[in-house]
Design an enzyme around this catalytic site. Structure first.
Site, mmCIF file in Angstrom:
data_model
loop_
_atom_site.group_PDB
_atom_site.id
_atom_site.type_symbol
_atom_site.label_atom_id
_atom_site.label_comp_id
_atom_site.label_asym_id
_atom_site.label_seq_id
_atom_site.Cartn_x
_atom_site.Cartn_y
_atom_site.Cartn_z
ATOM 1 N N MET A 205 0.832 -1.201 0.000
ATOM 2 C CA MET A 205 0.000 0.000 0.000
ATOM 3 C C MET A 205 0.869 1.254 0.000
ATOM 4 O O MET A 205 1.856 1.325 0.735
ATOM 5 C CB MET A 205 -0.934 0.015 1.214
ATOM 6 C CG MET A 205 -1.992 -1.056 1.205
ATOM 7 S SD MET A 205 -3.201 -0.861 2.552
ATOM 8 C CE MET A 205 -2.210 -1.363 3.967
ATOM 9 N N CYS B 105 -0.936 4.537 -0.404
ATOM 10 C CA CYS B 105 -1.822 5.671 -0.145
ATOM 11 C C CYS B 105 -3.123 5.154 0.460
ATOM 12 O O CYS B 105 -3.373 3.945 0.503
ATOM 13 C CB CYS B 105 -2.102 6.463 -1.421
ATOM 14 S SG CYS B 105 -2.999 5.504 -2.666
ATOM 15 N N CYS C 6 -5.283 2.878 -1.642
ATOM 16 C CA CYS C 6 -4.879 1.475 -1.702
ATOM 17 C C CYS C 6 -5.681 0.668 -0.683
ATOM 18 O O CYS C 6 -6.137 -0.443 -0.972
ATOM 19 C CB CYS C 6 -3.382 1.339 -1.410
ATOM 20 S SG CYS C 6 -2.305 2.064 -2.649
ATOM 21 N N TYR D 105 -0.799 -6.269 -3.759
ATOM 22 C CA TYR D 105 -0.715 -6.277 -2.307
ATOM 23 C C TYR D 105 -0.413 -7.689 -1.822
ATOM 24 O O TYR D 105 -0.883 -8.666 -2.399
ATOM 25 C CB TYR D 105 -2.019 -5.773 -1.689
ATOM 26 C CG TYR D 105 -2.532 -4.506 -2.321
ATOM 27 C CD1 TYR D 105 -3.725 -4.486 -3.022
ATOM 28 C CD2 TYR D 105 -1.800 -3.334 -2.249
ATOM 29 C CE1 TYR D 105 -4.195 -3.338 -3.626
ATOM 30 C CE2 TYR D 105 -2.256 -2.172 -2.855
ATOM 31 C CZ TYR D 105 -3.455 -2.183 -3.545
ATOM 32 O OH TYR D 105 -3.907 -1.036 -4.145
ATOM 33 N N CYS E 174 7.219 11.795 -17.753
ATOM 34 C CA CYS E 174 6.264 12.485 -18.624
ATOM 35 C C CYS E 174 5.033 12.957 -17.873
ATOM 36 O O CYS E 174 4.692 14.136 -17.900
ATOM 37 C CB CYS E 174 5.862 11.575 -19.774
ATOM 38 S SG CYS E 174 4.675 12.347 -20.897
ATOM 39 N N CYS F 8 6.147 16.103 -19.678
ATOM 40 C CA CYS F 8 5.233 16.501 -20.761
ATOM 41 C C CYS F 8 3.916 17.067 -20.255
ATOM 42 O O CYS F 8 3.485 18.148 -20.676
ATOM 43 C CB CYS F 8 4.935 15.303 -21.658
ATOM 44 S SG CYS F 8 6.311 14.197 -21.959
ATOM 45 N N CYS G 264 -3.734 32.113 -55.795
ATOM 46 C CA CYS G 264 -4.146 31.204 -54.728
ATOM 47 C C CYS G 264 -4.414 29.806 -55.274
ATOM 48 O O CYS G 264 -5.118 29.650 -56.279
ATOM 49 C CB CYS G 264 -5.410 31.730 -54.047
ATOM 50 S SG CYS G 264 -5.151 33.264 -53.145
ATOM 51 N N CYS G 265 -3.842 28.801 -54.610
ATOM 52 C CA CYS G 265 -4.051 27.381 -54.898
ATOM 53 C C CYS G 265 -3.413 26.920 -56.208
ATOM 54 O O CYS G 265 -3.534 25.746 -56.582
ATOM 55 C CB CYS G 265 -5.540 27.015 -54.925
ATOM 56 S SG CYS G 265 -6.394 27.405 -53.387
#
Length: 593
Positions: free
Chosen positions: A32, A34, A37, A87, A165, A170, A590-591
């Site tokens: 455990m 926390c 848990c 556990y 991360c 991140c 354009c294009c």
């Protein structure tokens, strides 16, 4: 799992029993980390016939169960806990119904897991695979191992499960960057007819929201993903190799395995500068949790981490200074990219000191004095009333692993040497992620973890290949790349040509009145195939995956130029940059192609 994180729940609900002769057993429970848990263990007994009451305490590391012995046995209670994979019942503290005739108690207490894997099913501390580390490479490896029904042990220390991360990299940085962009756009407009009215910033709340996001994604994308794995056990502790088949965790318990994957990641490289340890400093691991906004911040290092943090915190109202010992920011890229970034950062008020090398730190009251060697060789003193942030690269977490006991080859910087199959020089030991010398990204680490398991147990002979690897620096404008730049192409002797299109020629950027940056394509001049790309643009990272695929599959620049792109998208800039190899796009309608 033994590391499920939450802030609620203490006692489980009572389940009534018809028996008037209830008994109680008190168990020592390992694994455990926390309060939740404890809640998770209690939930395993909900609806279980014969359980009268249950109370599991994380703080006391024990569980107390009142039960009807005519409906449920002590063996059943212990086995229910051990089947959780994470556990373990370490011992029976007390029990008014405890009898020597309870035949399976000892075996159940010693068995870490009851699962499908070849070694877990037999109990004990032997596994098919032991993964050392708890980040993206480790979890990816664990997922593949579960697919293969391998008995697996994951041993993690340092950062919480999930690794860099999600905890300190991140996820927290990108949400703070977005928060800072919101602040910036609330006070800046590209349109003369729009006058922003400003913003109200609650810095502490921004950080609290960041913490909540980290907790949510750690749970959802890591812990919940493996919560129902039948063959995985996860423990917290420092692992040290005793030999090629054995590790010692926390200097106490031995575990053995057929194969090992080392995925311990990396941490900030803190330079040895006189006085730095004494004055105190932050890294990205500690900065992102500060709920009190620093008055100012001196950042040591102008790589991508330093630049992302500089722009975000500057926009959040922190006065930022960058000290960089090389001649420019983002030194790994070509000078035109550095210049574009520096121009924007200086315009926003960020102080950049290239060719400055910190040589000494000392305290003067509440201020920190930084002695720097200047470009002309003289030494100057800088005063920092706020905090010092060190982001001067990373160093692999290879110390304390006992690698010398198994003869693993390391680079001069301490990275584990691997080949394209993620194999080390020790046949049954693999490595993945930032602990190696491969590109240090969360997505490459995850890829390598999977490849390592496949090669270790299926003989797949898979190889990692990064010639078209896409990457993004989340500054504003963003910097993104894939493949080679012109310097790398020249160094490899590849015949090449470069097309560089300023965003002032891209209709989308013109319409948005934001023409910062450029799109640069590098092609093999003999084959016309794209071999590299660099994009500097607001949201430029959204373009790079397409260019990466073009490089990977050998698509030519002519194909890019002749493709159809939606008008007034940033992606159209790729077509225009491809056309620029042969035409002046400023002279096209354009294009038109």
């Amino acid at each position: 799992m033994n590391i499920l994180k939450s802030m609620f729940g203490k006692n489980g609900d009572q389940i009534k029993s018809k028996s008037a002769t209830a008994e109680t057993i008190e168990l020592e429970i390992a694994g455990m980390t926390c309060d939740h848990c404890a809640v998770s263990i209690e939930k395993r007994f909900e609806g279980k016939q014969g359980i009268v009451n249950k109370r599991v305490s994380y703080g006391e590391k024990k569980g107390t169960f009142t039960y009807d012995p005519t409906l449920v046995s002590q063996d059943d209670i212990i086995e229910t806990i051990n089947k959780s994979k994470s556990y373990r019942v370490q011992g029976v503290i007390s029990g008014n119904g405890l009898k020597e005739s309870d035949s399976n108690l000892t075996a159940l207490v010693k068995s870490p897991v009851s699962g499908q894997g070849s070694n877990i099913a037999t109990g004990g501390n032997h596994f098919d695979l032991i993964i050392i580390g708890g980040g993206s490479a480790a979890f990816s490896a664990a997922i593949k191992a579960e697919d293969l029904r391998l008995s697996t042990l994951m041993v993690n220390a340092g950062l919480p499960f999930g690794g860099t991360c999600v905890n300190v990299g991140c996820v927290p940085s990108k949400t703070l960057i977005r928060s800072a962009e919101t602040v910036y756009h609330a006070s800046h407009s590209n349109f003369e007819g729009i006058k922003p009215k400003g913003f109200e910033l609650d810095f502490s709340k921004v950080i609290k929201e960041k913490k909540q996001l980290v907790a949510t994604l750690q749970q959802k994308k890591y812990l919940d993903v493996v919560s129902d794995f039948e063959n995985l056990q996860m423990i917290e502790g420092w692992a040290e190799f005793l030999d090629k088949k054995t590790i010692l965790v926390n200097g106490k318990e031995k575990y053995t395995a057929l194969k090992f994957i080392i995925a311990t990641g990396a941490t900030t490289n803190v330079p040895k500068i006189d006085g730095l340890q004494e004055v105190g400093y932050l890294t990205n691991s500690t900065l992102f949790d500060l709920e009190d906004k620093p008055e100012s911040l001196t950042i040591m290092g102008a790589g991508y981490i330093g630049l992302e943090i500089a722009m975000a915190y500057n926009r959040l109202g922190v006065k930022v200074r960058i000290i960089e010992f090389t001649d420019r920011v983002l030194r790994t890229q070509t000078p035109d990219i550095s210049e574009e970034l520096e121009k924007q950062m200086r315009a926003e008020g960020i102080e950049i000191l290239p060719n400055f090398r910190a040589v000494k730190f000392e305290k003067s009251g509440a201020d920190t004095i930084i002695y720097c060697k200047c470009p002309d060789g003289s030494v100057t003193k800088l005063v920092e009333p706020g905090r010092i942030l060190v982001v001067s690269g990373i160093t692999p977490n290879t110390k304390r692993l006992g690698l010398q006991n198994i003869g693993i080859n390391l680079t001069e910087k301490g990275n584990i040497v691997v080949n394209e199959k993620m194999e080390t020089n020790v046949p049954n030991v693999y490595a993945a992620g930032d602990v190696t010398s491969t590109p240090a990204f969360v997505y490459t680490a995850a890829h390598e973890g999977k490849v390592a398991v496949e090669n270790a147990f299926t003989g797949a002979e898979k190889k990692v290949e990064y010639s078209s690897l896409p990457w993004v620096v989340f500054t504003d404008p963003q910097v993104a790349g894939a493949g080679l730049d012109e310097v790398q192409a020249e160094a490899q002797g590849i015949p090449f040509e470069v097309s560089k299109l300023p965003l002032s020629e891209v209709p989308r950027s013109i319409a948005a009145r934001d023409t910062r940056g450029f799109i640069k394509l590098i092609r093999n001049s003999e084959t016309d195939k794209l071999i590299g790309a660099r994009v500097v643009a607001p949201e430029g990272g959204e373009l790079i995956q397409q260019l990466s695929m073009v490089i990977k599959y050998g698509i030519t620049v002519t194909d890019l130029a002749q493709g159809l792109y939606p008008y007034l998208t940033l992606g159209e800039g790729i077509k225009l940059a491809a056309i620029t190899f042969g035409k002046d796009v400023s002279k096209l309608s354009c294009c038109a192609s």
